[in-house]
Every structure is written in structure tokens, then in C-alpha cells.
Design a protein around this motif. Structure first.
Motif, PDB file in Angstrom:
ATOM      1  N   ASP A 210      -2.796 -13.599  10.227  1.00 56.05           N
ATOM      2  CA  ASP A 210      -2.704 -15.330   9.067  1.00 56.05           C
ATOM      3  C   ASP A 210      -2.445 -14.861   7.694  1.00 56.05           C
ATOM      4  OD1 ASP A 210      -1.441 -16.153  11.466  1.00 56.05           O
ATOM      5  OD2 ASP A 210      -3.231 -16.641  12.407  1.00 56.05           O
ATOM      6  N   ASP A 211      -4.317 -14.693   7.494  1.00 56.76           N
ATOM      7  CA  ASP A 211      -4.043 -14.437   5.825  1.00 56.76           C
ATOM      8  C   ASP A 211      -3.500 -13.561   5.208  1.00 56.76           C
ATOM      9  OD1 ASP A 211      -6.532 -16.283   6.569  1.00 56.76           O
ATOM     10  OD2 ASP A 211      -7.952 -15.063   7.927  1.00 56.76           O
ATOM     11  N   GLU A 212      -2.279 -12.795   6.242  1.00 59.85           N
ATOM     12  CA  GLU A 212      -1.563 -11.617   5.166  1.00 59.85           C
ATOM     13  C   GLU A 212      -2.233 -10.860   5.133  1.00 59.85           C
ATOM     14  OE1 GLU A 212       1.663 -11.816   4.663  1.00 59.85           O
ATOM     15  OE2 GLU A 212       1.201 -13.773   4.884  1.00 59.85           O
ATOM     16  N   ARG A 213      -3.125 -10.583   5.613  1.00 66.23           N
ATOM     17  CA  ARG A 213      -4.006  -9.096   5.986  1.00 66.23           C
ATOM     18  C   ARG A 213      -3.332  -8.187   6.935  1.00 66.23           C
ATOM     19  NH1 ARG A 213     -10.240 -10.311   6.178  1.00 66.23           N
ATOM     20  NH2 ARG A 213      -9.419 -11.990   7.803  1.00 66.23           N
ATOM     21  N   TYR A 214      -3.137  -6.797   6.538  1.00 70.85           N
ATOM     22  CA  TYR A 214      -2.390  -5.758   7.926  1.00 70.85           C
ATOM     23  C   TYR A 214      -3.341  -5.925   9.261  1.00 70.85           C
ATOM     24  CZ  TYR A 214       1.201  -3.996   4.784  1.00 70.85           C
ATOM     25  OH  TYR A 214       2.242  -4.657   3.876  1.00 70.85           O
ATOM     26  N   SER A 215      -2.985  -6.221   9.893  1.00 69.82           N
ATOM     27  CA  SER A 215      -3.644  -6.076  11.215  1.00 69.82           C
ATOM     28  C   SER A 215      -3.308  -4.883  12.291  1.00 69.82           C
ATOM     29  CB  SER A 215      -2.915  -7.563  12.041  1.00 69.82           C
ATOM     30  OG  SER A 215      -2.037  -7.577  12.521  1.00 69.82           O
TER      31      SER A 215
ATOM     32  N   TYR B 221       0.771  -1.554  -0.223  1.00 65.34           N
ATOM     33  CA  TYR B 221      -0.237   0.173   0.190  1.00 65.34           C
ATOM     34  C   TYR B 221       1.188   1.502   0.125  1.00 65.34           C
ATOM     35  CZ  TYR B 221      -3.448  -3.318   1.445  1.00 65.34           C
ATOM     36  OH  TYR B 221      -4.658  -4.546   1.374  1.00 65.34           O
ATOM     37  N   GLU B 222       0.170   1.977  -0.534  1.00 66.65           N
ATOM     38  CA  GLU B 222       1.512   3.346  -1.150  1.00 66.65           C
ATOM     39  C   GLU B 222       1.916   3.812   0.462  1.00 66.65           C
ATOM     40  OE1 GLU B 222       1.493   7.076  -3.728  1.00 66.65           O
ATOM     41  OE2 GLU B 222       0.196   5.743  -4.381  1.00 66.65           O
ATOM     42  N   ALA B 223       0.709   3.989   1.104  1.00 67.22           N
ATOM     43  CA  ALA B 223       1.295   4.802   2.479  1.00 67.22           C
ATOM     44  C   ALA B 223       1.617   4.093   3.774  1.00 67.22           C
ATOM     45  CB  ALA B 223      -0.911   5.408   3.010  1.00 67.22           C
ATOM     46  N   PHE B 224       1.696   3.077   2.959  1.00 64.23           N
ATOM     47  CA  PHE B 224       2.302   2.365   4.302  1.00 64.23           C
ATOM     48  C   PHE B 224       3.738   1.769   3.775  1.00 64.23           C
ATOM     49  CE2 PHE B 224      -1.851  -0.191   5.501  1.00 64.23           C
ATOM     50  CZ  PHE B 224      -2.340   0.997   5.790  1.00 64.23           C
TER      51      PHE B 224
END
Length: 620
Positions: A551-556, A512-515
Motif C-alpha cells: 500500500d505504500d508503493e514499496r516492492y513487496s 529499479y534497474e535490476a527489476f
């Protein structure tokens, strides 16, 4: 009855008056009286040949000539001739002289032969056997010659030699003009002099000006040079030569070829024009240009117009609009659209001006220099206001001059202009590893790495780039900055290690561009494999900020940590694991609750606008 072959013989002891009467009686048939000298001119007012003295004479009734024997003296318009015997053809106004013929003129010109046929009406003498013409310092030798005594033009067809002081010229055919001192030689022409020799098929030589003009291809050999030319002039007195056709000049130091050459072999000064080729045999280099100058005494020379220099058996190729050089100091300067290609280093240098010293191996490039280094499938482009290539052991000899804007100019005079006592560097010396120094407005670009800074150095000793004054480095999706940056590369120019010194910051962009994953500290050492970062160590006030995944490779959320030092492991150039040392602390912010301020460390700065975009940006 009178004998039909009346023989009359008078000895010299007879009265000269009686001889004169006999001569007078033979001339009256062919002459008309004139007021001034009734016995000197014929009906066409041509001066007749006179016999002034003879030991004896013979007259044959049925012959058109009178024979004179003994010491014969002949005169005709200021010409004096002596011989052992002669036939005078009075009606045709010519005489044949035999044995030990000697001719003199009032101006001092003399001639000798064993046989001479002299025609008074056109002043032409046909001379044969042991012919010599002596005209001042010039002596012509041949076996057969046609010589006009009045015009002083002689021609030979059976081989001859002209001797002029120390110069001797021989040929099969030749013409000598005693008035303008011009001589023409053809077939098997050889010019001999204590200091030079010339061989050709055709040339002219002026015995007064000492100028040789080449009409056919010629070879000139003197004390220092071997010359081949197809046309031109050579002044044997002054050493000045002007070659107007393709010419080759060779000596122990160099070879020069050009369509036109002006040259002085005494002072070693030369100007060449038109498809110029200069081979420096000592330094194993070849120069090509439209025109070139060289002065051997001063050592200075220059070349311009599509200049091409090939050095070291083709390993280095140089192109420029113009070059000047001094062979005594081994200094060279290249100007205008300079291109230097080093095949051994797989590099190319572009610049407006390059100064170089072959003794010190020192190079200074200015006027928008760009260095291109080939790296397997990639190439590294480096540009700056000024670039220096220096041997490692000479770095300590550099000095810096402060400027008004706070910058420093490197003082390099001694390395560019060495004296005659300098010992030339050998590429095999242990300390001849090269160092490249780039100053002001430095930009670096390759597909895998980009950087900007105020100054940069690269050393072959440790294969390291050192970036100074606000350096910024980009690698793929990462940005690195610090007060100073060191980049260590492998033998095949891949990044091995990066050291960020003082105020170090390492930023990696997420999907993500902002991260942005961020690492900050006093010092950061980052290690690479195949140009990709795989671990880093942070020392002094270490901070890290990275976005965690479930675990789902989503940013937490975002993890922000602090400690004295940090070890970071990367996976696909993204932070995979962080290890904190000595009094660690940290905080986690859920992804749905983080603020914009919590996405960045206090030291976070992006320099996207300064990042070089492509090689065209470096080359422009």
C-alpha cells in the motif's frame, strides 16, 4: 570654225577599224607603250577598261568621258560586261553602265543591275536598282551594292536577300564573300528554310558549309523546337548546333536551358553544360544540374553535378551527384549523396544509389539508404542495406534469389525496366497504396520507438510495419521480441497495436534497474494509447513475472504466473493487473527472499546493446 561641241556619230555598219582608231586615239594620252600590249596598261601598269563593242558612241569636247550607246560590250581582266549604254572615264579607268547591265566572270559568277559604276583600278563595282549576284548556287538580291569583282566581296546597306538553295537570308545590312562563301548580315536578319526560320540582329552564314554563326540574340523555330540563343553556331545541313551563350530550347516534351549546348535537331541529341535546366513537360518535372546529356532516339540521358529534380508541382524534390535515365522505359538511376524529399508523404530518403521507374512507381534504394518520416513532433528514421518502394498490387511480381549466406536477394528487373507496352500507373488507382521493403541490418529509430531486425516491410494499406528475422522492439522502458513483430499505427503514425508472433517476450523496466516486469508466450498482442501500452493479451504457454507493491508503493515481492492465456492491464506503462485464463498457477516470492534466478523468466533476454541510441546512429 569648228563647233566647240563636236558631235561624232558612227553607226555600227561603219568599219570596226575606224572605231578602233578613235578608241586608240583616246587612250594614247593616258598610256605609255609597253612591249607586250601598248594599249592595255597605264603608267602604273594597271589594266585599262576596254570597250569591245558598241552600236554608237559620243564624244564631248569638254567632258572627261566617252558615251557608248546601244549594245555595249565591256571587258576588263576576264570580266565581261554588257549594257544598253555606258560612260567610259578613261583617265580614271572607270566606267558607268546603264540599263540591263550584265556582268560575267570566267569562273561563272554573274551580276545584274540597272546601274553599275565599275572602277578598273580596284575592281570595284557600285551597283544599283535590281541588283543580283549569282555565284554558283548563291544568289544575292538587293537595290544597292558595292561589289569587288576580283575578291568577290559585296556589301549592301539598303536591305538585301541571299538565296542559297532552299535557304533565304534577308537583312538591312550585309556582306557576301564569294571566295570563302562567308556572308555577314546585320539588322532585322531573317533566315527562311522549309524546315526552320531564324530571326536575329546579327549573324554570319557560310553558303558552302551551311553553318550559321550567331553574334546577337537569335530565335530559331523548326519543325519540333523553339530555340532562343545569345551566341553559337548552327549547321543547317547536318543539324549540329553549338550554342556558346545562354540558350533556351523548347518543344512539346521538354524545355532545355544552359550556358552551353551542343545539339542536333535531326537526331535529337543534346549536351548541355553550365546552370542546366531541363523541364519535362509531360511528367511535370524539372531537372537542374551542372551538365546533362540526352539522346532522343535511344531515350537515354544523364546529368551530373549538383543534380536537383523537382517533380509533381514541387511535391517531390530529388538531389544527387549524378543521374542517368531512359525516357522510353521511364527508368532513372540516381548516384552519390541522393536525397529524395516527398512533401505529400512528409518523408525524406537518403542513399548512395536510387533506381526508379516512373511507369511502375517502383523504387530501389541501395548504398546505406535511410528513410526519414515526419511524425508530428517526432520523426521516424529507418535504415537498411536495401530499400524498396513498390505498389501493393505488384508485390506478387517480386521473386527472390537465394544467396550463399542464406539471405535472399529480391529480383526486380521487370519493375525497373519496363517495355513500351506497359501502361503507366495512376496515383488515383485503388491498388496504388505503397509498400516499403527494407532488407538486411535494419534499424528503426524515433523518440518513442526503436527497433532492429534483418528485414522489414511497411504497407500503406493497413499502416503496419512487419519485422522479420530476430526482430527486437523498444518503446520507452519496454522491450519486445519474437520471431516476427507487427506494428500497427494510426493515421498520424502513433502506435496502435503490436503483435509479437512466436517466442514472444515483453519486458518492462521498473524503477529499479535490476527489476523487470516480464510477459512471455507463443503470441502477444499489445494495445497502445498515445504511444503508451495500456493492455496486452498473451496466448499459448503464457507466463508473467511482475514485482508487486504494498500500500505504500514499496516492492513487496515478485509474482510468477502461468496459464494458457493472460490478460494484462498497464498503468503508466507498468503492470497494474493480471488476469489468468485456463488452469492458472502461480507463486509469490517475498522481496527479501528472492534469488537472482527468480527475478527472470527462462525466456528473459535483454538486448540493450543492440538498441539504437539516437538518430545520428542511423544516419552515420
Amino acid at each position: 570654225m569648228t563647233n566647240p561641241q563636236l558631235f561624232v556619230h558612227y553607226k555600227l555598219k561603219s568599219t570596226f577599224f575606224f572605231i578602233s582608231c578613235i578608241l586608240l586615239s583616246t587612250t594614247l594620252f593616258a598610256q605609255k607603250d609597253t612591249i607586250n600590249n601598248p594599249l592595255s596598261f597605264d603608267s602604273l601598269q594597271l589594266k585599262l577598261i576596254k570597250i569591245n563593242h558598241t552600236d554608237s558612241l559620243r564624244k564631248y569636247e569638254n567632258q572627261v568621258y566617252t558615251s557608248f550607246l546601244g549594245t555595249v560590250m565591256i571587258e576588263h581582266e576576264g570580266i565581261q560586261m554588257t549594257c544598253d549604254s555606258a560612260h567610259l572615264y578613261l583617265e580614271n579607268n572607270f566606267v558607268e553602265a546603264f540599263n540591263n547591265v550584265h556582268i560575267t566572270k570566267a569562273n561563272g559568277t554573274t551580276a545584274e543591275a540597272q546601274y553599275v559604276k565599275y572602277t578598273g583600278n580596284n575592281y570595284t563595282a557600285y551597283m544599283k536598282d535590281g541588283v543580283s549576284i549569282i555565284d554558283g548556287n548563291n544568289t544575292l538580291h538587293t537595290e544597292e551594292l558595292t561589289y569587288n569583282i576580283k575578291t568577290k566581296i559585296g556589301k549592301y546597306f539598303q536591305g538585301g536577300t541571299l538565296q542559297n538553295e532552299e535557304t533565304t537570308i534577308s537583312s538591312d545590312l550585309g556582306t557576301y564573300n564569294g571566295y570563302n562563301k562567308q556572308a555577314y548580315f546585320r539588322k532585322n536578319v531573317i533566315v527562311s528554310h522549309p524546315k526552320y526560320n531564324i530571326e536575329t540582329e546579327e549573324l554570319t552564314y557560310n553558303t558552302n558549309t551551311k553553318v550559321v554563326k550567331f553574334i546577337a540574340p537569335a530565335t530559331i523555330i523548326n519543325e519540333e523546337n523553339y530555340i532562343e540563343t545569345k551566341g553559337g553556331t548552327y549547321n543547317t545541313e547536318t543539324g549540329n548546333a553549338t550554342f556558346t551563350e545562354r540558350t533556351h530550347i523548347e518543344n512539346q516534351e521538354q524545355i532545355i536551358e544552359a550556358n552551353n549546348i551542343k545539339y542536333n535537331d535531326k537526331i535529337g541529341k543534346a549536351f548541355a553544360k553550365g546552370n542546366v535546366i531541363v523541364v519535362d513537360q509531360k511528367n511535370e518535372s524539372t531537372l537542374y544540374a551542372n551538365q546533362a546529356n540526352y539522346n532522343k532516339q535511344t531515350g537515354f540521358g544523364d546529368a551530373e553535378g549538383d543534380v536537383l529534380i523537382i517533380q509533381s508541382n514541387g511535391k517531390t524534390t530529388i538531389r544527387a551527384d549524378k543521374t542517368i535515365f531512359n525516357k522510353k522505359t521511364a527508368y532513372s538511376q540516381l548516384n552519390g549523396h541522393v536525397i529524395i524529399i516527398d512533401t505529400s508523404e512528409k518523408s525524406k530518403l537518403l542513399a548512395g544509389q536510387v533506381q526508379y521507374n516512373n511507369h511502375t512507381k517502383f523504387m530501389l534504394a541501395t548504398q546505406h539508404p535511410v528513410l526519414i518520416s515526419k511524425q508530428d513532433e517526432d520523426s521516424l528514421y529507418l535504415r537498411a542495406d536495401t530499400m524498396i518502394n513498390i505498389i501493393h498490387q505488384d508485390i506478387s511480381t517480386l521473386s527472390y534469389i537465394p544467396q550463399k549466406d542464406g539471405k535472399k536477394t529480391i529480383y526486380v528487373y521487370n519493375l525497373l525496366y519496363t517495355d513500351s507496352n506497359f501502361i503507366e500507373r495512376s496515383d488515383e488507382d485503388n491498388e496504388t497504396q505503397r509498400v516499403i521493403i527494407a532488407n538486411h541490418h535494419v534499424k528503426l529509430y524515433s523518440d518513442s520507438l526503436q527497433a532492429v531486425c534483418d528485414s522489414l516491410s511497411y504497407s500503406q494499406v493497413d499502416s503496419a510495419f512487419r519485422l522479420f528475422k530476430k526482430p527486437i522492439l523498444w518503446n520507452q522502458k519496454q522491450q519486445a521480441s519474437g520471431d516476427t513483430i507487427y506494428i500497427f499505427t494510426t493515421a498520424n503514425n502513433k502506435i496502435k497495436k503490436i503483435e509479437l508472433k512466436q517466442n514472444a517476450l515483453l519486458i518492462s523496466q521498473s524503477i529499479y534497474e535490476a527489476f523487470y516486469d516480464q510477459i512471455s508466450g507463443g503470441y502477444i498482442d499489445a494495445f497502445f494509447e498515445n504511444n503508451k501500452i495500456h493492455k496486452a493479451f498473451v496466448n499459448q504457454n503464457a507466463q508473467s513475472l511482475y514485482f508487486a507493491k504494498d500500500d505504500d508503493e514499496r516492492y513487496s515481492g515478485v509474482n510468477i504466473s502461468e496459464s494458457s492465456s493472460i490478460k494484462i492491464l498497464f498503468e503508466d506503462e507498468k503492470i497494474d493487473k493480471i488476469v489468468l485464463y485456463e488452469k492458472p498457477s502461480g507463486v509469490f516470492h517475498p522481496i527479501d527472499k528472492i534469488t537472482d534466478a527468480e527475478k527472470k523468466l527462462n525466456t528473459f533476454v535483454l538486448y540493450t546493446e543492440q538498441r539504437p541510441k539516437n538518430k545520428q546512429e542511423i544516419l552515420k
